[in-house]
Design a protein around this motif. Structure first.
Motif: not given
Length: 190
Positions: A30-44
């Motif tokens: 769950l943390r990995a899924a949240l981290l991936c989604a959060g990193l994508l959002f921060a990057l774009v």
């Protein structure tokens, strides 16, 4: 006769009656899924801000895209309790009664799935890796499947569960051999 004394290690391996067992890797996934989604959002968002193209519409678009990625990556939560094996996804919860299993099959595809059906018409799908990495979940399913087989309910798929159990036993034995150093090239005899 002597009384059987259970050690703390034995209590951790064998679930007690009435105890719910949960996938021990779920929180990490769950943390990995949240981290991936959060990193994508921060990057774009950073890229848009750096190019001065950030608008409310684009922010909504990137938010939606990040939420979609999270929905795809959200891990199902698998639990086993007295008389049930439950799989809870992002929007739904399904469960089967392992004692009443009538079929088990492997669904091949992008990711292999184990599909279980019980006599009550309930159906769950789960990744077999969840069972292989959680021996207590596997034990609950195996115990119920053996009861279903003994009662004549499990008509198709007994071999699928036996193969999965054999694979788990082989992997566990391999890990034990590697940990003990018995599987090293120097310990093999000509």
């Amino acid at each position: 006769m002597g009384r059987i004394v259970r050690t703390p290690a034995a209590r951790r391996v064998t679930p007690r009656a009435g105890v719910t067992v949960t996938d021990r890797n779920w929180a990490r996934d769950l943390r990995a899924a949240l981290l991936c989604a959060g990193l994508l959002f921060a990057l774009v968002m950073t890229i848009d801000a750096a190019n001065s193209t950030l608008t409310p519409v684009r922010t909504a678009l990137w938010t939606g895209l990040s939420l979609l990625l999270y929905a795809v990556l959200h891990p199902p939560r698998v639990t086993a309790g007295p008389g049930r094996l439950a799989v809870r996804g992002l929007g739904r919860r399904r469960h089967v009664c392992p004692d009443l299993l009538v079929s088990a099959r492997r669904a091949e595809g992008v990711s292999p799935r184990l599909v279980l059906r019980d006599a009550l018409g309930s159906r769950v799908e789960l990744d077999p890796k969840i069972l292989t990495s959680n021996p207590l979940l596997w034990h609950a399913l195996e115990r119920g499947a053996k009861r279903a087989l003994a009662n004549g309910l499990l008509v198709t798929g007994g071999e699928v569960l036996r193969d999965l159990g054999a694979r788990m036993d082989t992997e566990a034995a391999q890990e034990i051999f590697e940990a003990s150093g018995l599987n090293s090239p120097s310990s093999t005899r000509p």
